[in-house]
Design a protein around this motif. Structure first.
Motif, short mmCIF file in Angstrom:
data_model
loop_
_atom_site.label_atom_id
_atom_site.label_comp_id
_atom_site.label_asym_id
_atom_site.label_seq_id
_atom_site.Cartn_x
_atom_site.Cartn_y
_atom_site.Cartn_z
N GLN A 30 0.82 -1.21 0.00
CA GLN A 30 0.00 0.00 0.00
C GLN A 30 0.86 1.26 0.00
O GLN A 30 0.57 2.23 -0.70
CB GLN A 30 -0.93 -0.01 1.22
N ASN A 31 1.93 1.24 0.80
CA ASN A 31 2.82 2.41 0.85
C ASN A 31 3.40 2.68 -0.54
O ASN A 31 3.47 3.82 -1.00
CB ASN A 31 3.98 2.17 1.83
N VAL A 32 3.85 1.59 -1.20
CA VAL A 32 4.44 1.72 -2.54
C VAL A 32 3.39 2.24 -3.52
O VAL A 32 3.64 3.17 -4.29
CB VAL A 32 4.97 0.34 -3.03
N TYR A 33 2.21 1.66 -3.45
CA TYR A 33 1.13 2.04 -4.38
C TYR A 33 0.83 3.53 -4.26
O TYR A 33 0.80 4.25 -5.26
CB TYR A 33 -0.12 1.23 -4.03
N VAL A 34 0.64 4.01 -3.03
CA VAL A 34 0.24 5.41 -2.86
C VAL A 34 1.36 6.33 -3.34
O VAL A 34 1.11 7.29 -4.08
CB VAL A 34 -0.14 5.69 -1.38
N GLY A 200 0.43 -0.95 -10.39
CA GLY A 200 1.44 -0.90 -11.44
C GLY A 200 2.83 -1.04 -10.87
O GLY A 200 3.02 -1.17 -9.66
N THR A 201 3.81 -1.02 -11.77
CA THR A 201 5.19 -1.02 -11.32
C THR A 201 6.05 -0.22 -12.28
O THR A 201 5.63 0.07 -13.41
CB THR A 201 5.72 -2.46 -11.16
N ASN A 202 7.23 0.15 -11.80
CA ASN A 202 8.15 0.94 -12.62
C ASN A 202 8.92 -0.01 -13.54
O ASN A 202 9.84 -0.71 -13.11
CB ASN A 202 9.09 1.71 -11.69
N THR A 203 8.54 -0.04 -14.81
CA THR A 203 9.11 -1.02 -15.73
C THR A 203 10.52 -0.66 -16.18
O THR A 203 11.20 -1.48 -16.80
CB THR A 203 8.20 -1.19 -16.97
N GLU A 204 10.94 0.58 -15.88
CA GLU A 204 12.35 0.92 -16.20
C GLU A 204 13.25 0.41 -15.08
O GLU A 204 14.28 -0.22 -15.31
CB GLU A 204 12.51 2.42 -16.35
N HIS A 205 12.82 0.70 -13.84
CA HIS A 205 13.63 0.28 -12.69
C HIS A 205 13.68 -1.25 -12.58
O HIS A 205 14.77 -1.84 -12.49
CB HIS A 205 13.01 0.89 -11.43
N PHE A 206 12.49 -1.86 -12.62
CA PHE A 206 12.44 -3.32 -12.53
C PHE A 206 12.63 -3.88 -13.95
O PHE A 206 11.75 -3.76 -14.78
CB PHE A 206 11.14 -3.80 -11.90
N GLY A 207 13.79 -4.44 -14.17
CA GLY A 207 14.14 -4.90 -15.52
C GLY A 207 15.43 -4.24 -15.97
O GLY A 207 15.90 -4.47 -17.08
N SER A 208 16.01 -3.41 -15.09
CA SER A 208 17.20 -2.65 -15.48
C SER A 208 18.49 -3.47 -15.32
O SER A 208 19.55 -3.06 -15.78
CB SER A 208 17.30 -1.37 -14.65
N VAL A 209 18.41 -4.62 -14.62
CA VAL A 209 19.62 -5.40 -14.35
C VAL A 209 19.50 -6.77 -15.02
O VAL A 209 18.46 -7.42 -14.93
CB VAL A 209 19.79 -5.60 -12.82
N THR A 325 4.83 -9.72 -7.26
CA THR A 325 4.65 -10.54 -8.46
C THR A 325 4.98 -9.77 -9.73
O THR A 325 5.76 -10.24 -10.57
CB THR A 325 3.18 -11.03 -8.53
N ILE A 326 4.41 -8.57 -9.86
CA ILE A 326 4.66 -7.85 -11.13
C ILE A 326 6.07 -7.25 -11.15
O ILE A 326 6.64 -7.07 -12.23
CB ILE A 326 3.58 -6.79 -11.44
N GLU A 327 6.66 -6.98 -9.98
CA GLU A 327 8.05 -6.50 -9.96
C GLU A 327 8.97 -7.60 -10.50
O GLU A 327 9.84 -7.37 -11.34
CB GLU A 327 8.47 -6.11 -8.54
N ALA A 328 8.77 -8.83 -9.99
CA ALA A 328 9.59 -9.95 -10.45
C ALA A 328 9.37 -10.20 -11.94
O ALA A 328 10.32 -10.41 -12.71
CB ALA A 328 9.25 -11.21 -9.65
N MET A 329 8.10 -10.15 -12.36
CA MET A 329 7.79 -10.39 -13.78
C MET A 329 8.45 -9.34 -14.67
O MET A 329 8.94 -9.65 -15.75
CB MET A 329 6.26 -10.40 -13.98
#
Ligand code: UDP
Length: 453
Positions: A30-34, A200-209, A325-329
């Motif tokens: 929730q903290n991340v979402y907000v 949602g998630t940050n698709t640049e940050h997650f997927g950068s490595v 889940t979506i961060e890992a994906m």
């Protein structure tokens, strides 16, 4: 002239501080979402104030995140950590403090987006006091959660009442998955207006490595089999199921298996009990030599942990959405999750990962081993997972949908208000036909100037 509609909105997350360190105690999705929603909305031109409860005297009263987005910590109850189920008693204090803040700043919000049931009660109390539109996201539904936890806390009855009431009184409810909407309809009420807008998630940050880079950074050999969990230490997260499945894995005695259980505070915090319990089971099952507890993982290091994994496991008993889940994906890693809640939406079995019934150690063992035994297939699942997140779960897309929703509600509100005022002022002076055409003209003019500044 037709009034310009508001460009300022309040997000309320009374117990989930958007500026908190994530992964500790009760700070999670929730903290991340907000915070992410707030910052993404600011990027679309909104002035976003995110209100939370001040939980220590040392905390800053205001934290600026980026232009147009800040966290505001209001004093409501002791300036100390209060478990979420005990915060409800401070709802009237929070509403008083919110209104004092508005008076001091000389602002008046026309729309609040509330998060979790305690904040739902805050929004409802505000609505009692004056005209204000409310959008609500549950993050967790008591009616589903209490089927999966025992003992049920004392506050359960109040929570269920508030959750049912806000479904009917809020201008709009945001469900984060079709499954959550279905639960609201089948278990709560057929009334109320529900939109589905996922997290949602940050698709640049997650997927950068990349995988090799990540393994090098963490000192993990290329041929190791790495299973990762990330999240809070809370019994409903089902970490025990994962640990027992690993104990049964074909890879257990291979000397190649590594289990990483990330998240949680240092001993002495409220989540320490569950961490000690899990560490105890790891010892008892003889898994300690290849199980690592790195503690809370920062946002910066998280993509490295995900990318180093062969798979990420989300073994929750109940999971309203499941950001992990979506961060890992997004990091191109397949997920083995429980077949519950939001995971039924995010994970596509056989395409982006696998699902297993919650608490079913045997089914988790099978799913984990299938992925570990077929690395080529696992890579395919990971690539599909990345595509699924890009298509459905990027913050930009999610924020755009929320922005459109707020805009629609605020425009309706401004139109209604304008019509009321005009009606009051002019009915006596003008024939009804001319009043109607003035209203129509005003509405058409407004629709051409809708975008936030
Ligand atoms: N998280 C983190 N560091 C940690 C553990 C968790 O940043 O050490 C983050 C994680 O990346 C995710 C959130 O906390 O963004 C957990 O959200 P989720 O929806 O998966 O679970 P919740 O905490 O809401 O039950």
């Amino acid at each position: 002239m037709f009034p310009k509609r508001e460009n300022r909105i309040a997000l309320i997350s009374c117990h989930g501080d958007p500026a908190a360190e994530i992964g500790k105690e009760e700070a999670g999705g929730q903290n991340v979402y907000v915070r992410q929603v707030g910052m993404a909305l600011a990027g679309l031109g909104w002035q976003v104030d995110m209100f939370t409860r001040k939980a220590s005297a040392e905390q800053a009263a205001i934290v600026h995140h980026c232009e147009g987005c800040r966290t505001i910590r209001l004093v409501a109850g002791p300036e100390d950590f209060v478990p979420r189920d005990e915060i409800y008693g401070y709802v009237p204090d929070f509403v008083d403090a919110f209104q004092r803040f508005e008076a001091e700043e000389g602002v008046r919000y026309s729309l609040v987006h509330t998060n979790y049931w305690i904040s739902a009660a805050i929004g409802m109390e505000l609505k009692q006091r004056r005209e204000i539109a409310q959008v609500h996201t549950y993050h967790s539904l008591g009616v589903v959660k209490y089927q999966n936890v025992s003992p049920v806390p004392m506050i359960a009855g109040t929570r269920l009442e508030v959750e049912k009431a806000v479904l009917k009184t809020a201008e709009r409810i945001v469900a984060t998955s079709p499954q959550e909407k279905e639960h609201m309809r089948s278990l709560m009420s057929s009334q109320g207006s529900i939109d589905i807008i996922p997290c949602g998630t940050n698709t640049e940050h997650f997927g950068s490595v990349g995988r090799n880079q990540a393994r090098q950074a963490l000192g993990i050999a290329a041929d190791e089999k790495v299973v990762v969990y990330v999240g809070r230490f809370d019994p409903r997260k089902g970490i025990e199921t994962l640990v027992r499945a690993i104990a049964a894995s074909d890879w257990r005695n291979s000397g190649k298996l590594r289990l990483i259980i990330g998240g949680g505070s240092r001993p002495g915090h409220s989540d320490g009990k569950e961490r000690e319990r899990i560490e105890g089971i790891v010892q008892e099952l003889g898994l300690a030599s290849f199980t690592h507890f790195p503690g809370r993982l920062s946002r910066e290091i998280l993509p490295t942990y995900y990318a180093a994994a062969d798979l990420v496991v989300v073994p929750s008993h109940y999971e309203p959405f499941g950001l992990v889940t979506i961060e890992a994906m997004a990091c191109r890693v397949p997920v083995v999750g429980s077949s519950v809640g939001g995971l039924l939406y995010t994970v596509k079995p056989e395409e982006t990962g696998l699902l297993a019934p919650p608490k079913d150690v045997g089914a988790f063992k099978e799913a984990i081993d299938r992925i570990l035994n077929h690395p080529e297939w696992a890579r395919q699942l990971g690539n599909n997972a990345r595509k699924r997140v890009e298509n459905l779960f990027s913050w930009q897309g999610v924020a755009r949908q929320l922005s459109d929703l707020y805009e629609q509600i605020l425009t309706e509100q401004a139109t209604r208000k304008f019509a009321d005022e005009l009606y009051q002022q002019k009915l006596a002076e003008k024939p009804v036909r001319s009043l109607a055409s003035e209203l129509l003209e005003a509405t058409l003019t407004d629709s051409s100037t809708r975008k936030p500044a």
